[in-house]
Write an enzyme that holds these catalytic residues in place. Structure first.
Site, PDB file in Angstrom:
ATOM      1  N   GLY A   1      78.020  33.933  35.060  1.00  0.00           N
ATOM      2  CA  GLY A   1      78.291  33.653  36.475  1.00  0.00           C
ATOM      3  C   GLY A   1      77.747  32.279  36.785  1.00  0.00           C
ATOM      4  N   GLU A   2      76.916  32.205  37.763  1.00  0.00           N
ATOM      5  CA  GLU A   2      76.346  30.917  38.166  1.00  0.00           C
ATOM      6  C   GLU A   2      74.867  31.139  38.478  1.00  0.00           C
ATOM      7  OE1 GLU A   2      77.341  27.736  38.198  1.00  0.00           O
ATOM      8  OE2 GLU A   2      75.315  27.433  38.953  1.00  0.00           O
ATOM      9  N   SER A   3      74.023  30.511  37.661  1.00  0.00           N
ATOM     10  CA  SER A   3      72.585  30.788  37.763  1.00  0.00           C
ATOM     11  C   SER A   3      72.003  30.405  39.125  1.00  0.00           C
ATOM     12  CB  SER A   3      71.840  30.071  36.636  1.00  0.00           C
ATOM     13  OG  SER A   3      72.159  28.695  36.623  1.00  0.00           O
TER      14      SER A   3
ATOM     15  N   CYS B   1      74.974  33.836  28.987  1.00  0.00           N
ATOM     16  CA  CYS B   1      75.407  32.618  29.668  1.00  0.00           C
ATOM     17  C   CYS B   1      74.497  32.311  30.867  1.00  0.00           C
ATOM     18  CB  CYS B   1      76.876  32.751  30.040  1.00  0.00           C
ATOM     19  SG  CYS B   1      77.712  31.190  30.095  1.00  0.00           S
TER      20      CYS B   1
ATOM     21  N   ARG C   1      71.796  23.419  30.804  1.00  0.00           N
ATOM     22  CA  ARG C   1      72.962  23.968  31.519  1.00  0.00           C
ATOM     23  C   ARG C   1      74.206  23.118  31.247  1.00  0.00           C
ATOM     24  NH1 ARG C   1      72.675  23.654  37.175  1.00  0.00           N
ATOM     25  NH2 ARG C   1      74.265  25.257  37.353  1.00  0.00           N
TER      26      ARG C   1
ATOM     27  N   ILE D   1      82.089  29.566  28.219  1.00  0.00           N
ATOM     28  CA  ILE D   1      82.639  29.174  29.520  1.00  0.00           C
ATOM     29  C   ILE D   1      81.534  28.469  30.313  1.00  0.00           C
ATOM     30  CG2 ILE D   1      83.829  29.989  31.581  1.00  0.00           C
ATOM     31  CD1 ILE D   1      84.438  32.618  29.957  1.00  0.00           C
ATOM     32  N   ARG D   2      81.506  27.170  30.209  1.00  0.00           N
ATOM     33  CA  ARG D   2      80.459  26.367  30.869  1.00  0.00           C
ATOM     34  C   ARG D   2      79.062  26.905  30.544  1.00  0.00           C
ATOM     35  NH1 ARG D   2      79.462  24.594  36.029  1.00  0.00           N
ATOM     36  NH2 ARG D   2      79.864  26.660  36.834  1.00  0.00           N
TER      37      ARG D   2
ATOM     38  N   HIS E   1      80.103  34.544  26.251  1.00  0.00           N
ATOM     39  CA  HIS E   1      80.557  35.817  26.813  1.00  0.00           C
ATOM     40  C   HIS E   1      81.202  36.625  25.702  1.00  0.00           C
ATOM     41  CE1 HIS E   1      80.371  34.806  31.194  1.00  0.00           C
ATOM     42  NE2 HIS E   1      80.296  33.604  30.680  1.00  0.00           N
TER      43      HIS E   1
ATOM     44  N   GLU F   1      81.978  39.858  26.094  1.00  0.00           N
ATOM     45  CA  GLU F   1      82.770  40.935  26.698  1.00  0.00           C
ATOM     46  C   GLU F   1      84.207  40.517  26.990  1.00  0.00           C
ATOM     47  OE1 GLU F   1      80.478  39.203  28.235  1.00  0.00           O
ATOM     48  OE2 GLU F   1      81.381  38.554  30.120  1.00  0.00           O
TER      49      GLU F   1
HETATM   50  N1  GLN Z   1      77.256  27.011  34.216  1.00  0.00           N
HETATM   51  C1  GLN Z   1      76.778  28.264  34.721  1.00  0.00           C
HETATM   52  C2  GLN Z   1      75.344  28.133  35.226  1.00  0.00           C
HETATM   53  O1  GLN Z   1      74.769  27.113  35.146  1.00  0.00           O
HETATM   54  C3  GLN Z   1      76.875  29.346  33.685  1.00  0.00           C
HETATM   55  C4  GLN Z   1      78.322  29.652  33.331  1.00  0.00           C
HETATM   56  C5  GLN Z   1      78.576  31.038  32.855  1.00  0.00           C
HETATM   57  O2  GLN Z   1      77.755  31.949  33.025  1.00  0.00           O
HETATM   58  N2  GLN Z   1      79.724  31.264  32.282  1.00  0.00           N
HETATM   59  O3  GLN Z   1      74.795  29.072  35.702  1.00  0.00           O
END
Ligand code: GLN
Length: 177
Positions: A31-33, A63, A92, A120-121, A157, A159
């Site tokens: 997700g997004e930390s 992630c 990150r 994914i990022r 990821h 899953e």
């Molecule tokens: N770039 C996101 C972050 O800094 C992490 C991306 C992800 O969980 N797929 O939190």
């Protein structure tokens, strides 16, 4: 949740302390930390999760979840903080932006055969402390999977590619505790 369902786990989503207290293990997903931090603070979950990690709750971070478990981060936003627990430094967005997402087959200690992973990022694990076991690296050596005691962290990821074996590994950590 779908991966845990496939593995027959009685899982629940944690948004409140009472839900956290029912758990034998916790998965912090991608997700997004920065958003996770803000939500955890807003729901009074930040300190309880941090304390549960310190008390030995098994936690699996994927992630953004790995970022939340890292003791040190690079490229964080101003004021960004993590639950910590894993003696690692993560960077990150180390692979670039969303368009630079990719999939790779990885060797993963404790799992037979390649693990198909979606990045994914995601973050890269830049440094690991002496108590941290490296479980997986990309072909160029960059570290993307680690374990320290009851904590498991991966940059990718599993899953989304239907790869349930790392979740299964985590379940073994929870049940053998
Ligand atoms: N770039 C996101 C972050 O800094 C992490 C991306 C992800 O969980 N797929 O939190």
């Amino acid at each position: 949740m779908a991966a845990l369902g496939r593995l027959g786990v009685d899982a629940l989503e944690v948004r409140r302390v009472a839900e956290l207290e029912r758990c034998d293990g916790l998965i912090i997903p991608g997700g997004e930390s920065t958003v996770m931090q803000r939500l955890a603070e807003a729901y009074d979950l930040f300190e309880p999760i941090r304390d549960a990690i310190r008390a030995g709750l098994p936690v699996f971070g994927t992630c953004a979840g790995l970022i939340m478990l890292a003791d040190r981060i690079q490229e964080g936003i101003v004021g960004q903080r993590t639950f910590g627990g894993l003696d690692v430094t993560v960077r990150r967005n180390a692979f670039g932006n969303q368009l630079d997402s990719f999939e790779a087959d990885l060797a993963f200690r404790g799992i037979d055969g390649p693990v198909h992973a979606a990045f994914i990022r995601g973050p890269v694990i830049q440094e690991v402390g002496s108590g941290v076991e490296i479980l997986s690296q990309l072909h160029d050596g960059r570290i993307v999977g680690v374990r320290q005691g009851q904590l498991l962290g991966i940059s990718f990821h599993p899953e989304v590619t239907g790869e349930d074996r790392i979740h299964r590994l985590f379940l073994d950590m929870v049940t053998s505790r």
